[in-house]
Write an enzyme that holds these catalytic residues in place. Structure first.
Site, short mmCIF file in Angstrom:
data_model
loop_
_atom_site.label_atom_id
_atom_site.label_comp_id
_atom_site.label_asym_id
_atom_site.label_seq_id
_atom_site.Cartn_x
_atom_site.Cartn_y
_atom_site.Cartn_z
N CYS A 74 104.44 204.23 125.41
CA CYS A 74 104.11 204.81 124.11
C CYS A 74 104.45 206.31 124.06
CB CYS A 74 102.64 204.61 123.80
SG CYS A 74 102.22 202.88 123.62
N CYS A 155 105.82 201.89 120.54
CA CYS A 155 104.50 202.31 120.08
C CYS A 155 104.35 203.83 120.05
CB CYS A 155 103.44 201.69 120.99
SG CYS A 155 103.81 201.84 122.73
#
Ligand code: C8R
Length: 250
Positions: A74, A155
């Site tokens: 992420c 993400c």
């Protein structure tokens, strides 16, 4: 006799090339500690062995993705289109961003060509269809499938390097435009940040480019969009200076 010798030479040559291919695969794979490379190889091979190399759909690689799933990184994932060299030069030096080629499957198959043949159990590295020869070719379907999987797990804040020296930095026909953008999930992804790589000397496109409007349209509701023009020399300067934090590169 000459024909027999040539035949043997050809046979040995083909055998050696498929051996080297597996060796390259295994050596690159083993750099990723804790991965079961034999298992990944078997899952890889089953996608194309014995098949017409123009009839390998991207789904053929589903078992491969299952054997080596992508772990999301992420806020560090970087996509690119028509900026392969500058993007990888950057991620090789600055580890705050990860491209698909920095992951196991991407790095293992990067710059390789392979295919099977009907009625054969071998992997070939020459005589394979080229990228545009047919849609469902062994190599193209691989990049389509792994790109889809990589994009699905994207993400946080993500980045894409696009080429500001061409008329359409965003193309709906590229893998980025046709596969990745469509799979970005607003429940996981907060923003997509375009780094539009420009060349100082040339008259180049900027963030108002029409194709970037198409990109914004393609993004699903909830994913924020930003765009920034950054010169290639600035990117190179930043990556070659170990002291500069990534956040200060653009
Ligand atoms: N991706 C696509 N293609 C990739 C690739 C990769 O990671 N890695 C390699 N080596 N290739 P392009 P695009 C090869 O038109 O279509 C992912 C393929 O053989 O500049 O938008 C990656 O995550 C193919 O011929 O880019 C990235 O975000 C070209 O490079 C996009 O998809 C693709 O070159 C880039 O795909």
């Amino acid at each position: 006799l000459l024909i027999v010798i040539l035949g043997i030479a050809l046979g040995v040559g083909l055998y050696r090339s498929s051996e080297t291919f597996k060796t390259t695969f295994m050596n690159r794979c083993e750099k990723f500690e804790g991965s079961d490379c034999e298992k990944i190889w078997t899952a890889f091979e089953q996608a194309y062995l014995g098949k017409d190399p123009c009839e390998v759909p991207m789904e053929a690689y589903d078992p491969l993705i299952a054997a080596a799933p992508f772990e999301p990184a992420c806020n560090r994932m970087m996509f690119w289109s028509k900026t392969k060299d500058v993007a990888h030069e950057f991620t090789a030096k600055k580890h705050c961003f990860t491209t698909l080629e920095d992951t196991l499957l991407g790095s293992v198959l990067n710059d390789l060509t392979w295919c099977g043949k009907e009625g054969s159990g071998e992997t070939f590295t020459s005589g394979c269809p080229r990228w545009n020869d047919c849609d469902n070719n062994t190599v193209r379907s691989f990049w389509n499938r792994v790109s889809a999987a990589f994009a699905e797990v994207a993400c946080g804040d993500t980045t894409v390097m696009l080429n500001g020296s061409i008329a359409t930095p965003f193309s709906l026909y590229s893998i980025f435009g046709s596969i990745e953008v469509k799979r970005f999930n607003p429940e996981k992804m907060r923003s997509l940040n375009v780094v539009l790589v420009t060349q100082q000397e040339r008259n180049t496109t900027n963030c108002t480019n029409l194709s970037l409007k198409d990109l914004q349209k393609e993004l699903r509701e909830g994913i924020k969009y930003n765009c920034k023009e950054v010169s290639e020399s600035q990117i190179q300067e930043c990556s070659s200076n170990p002291e500069t934090p990534c956040g200060a590169c653009w």
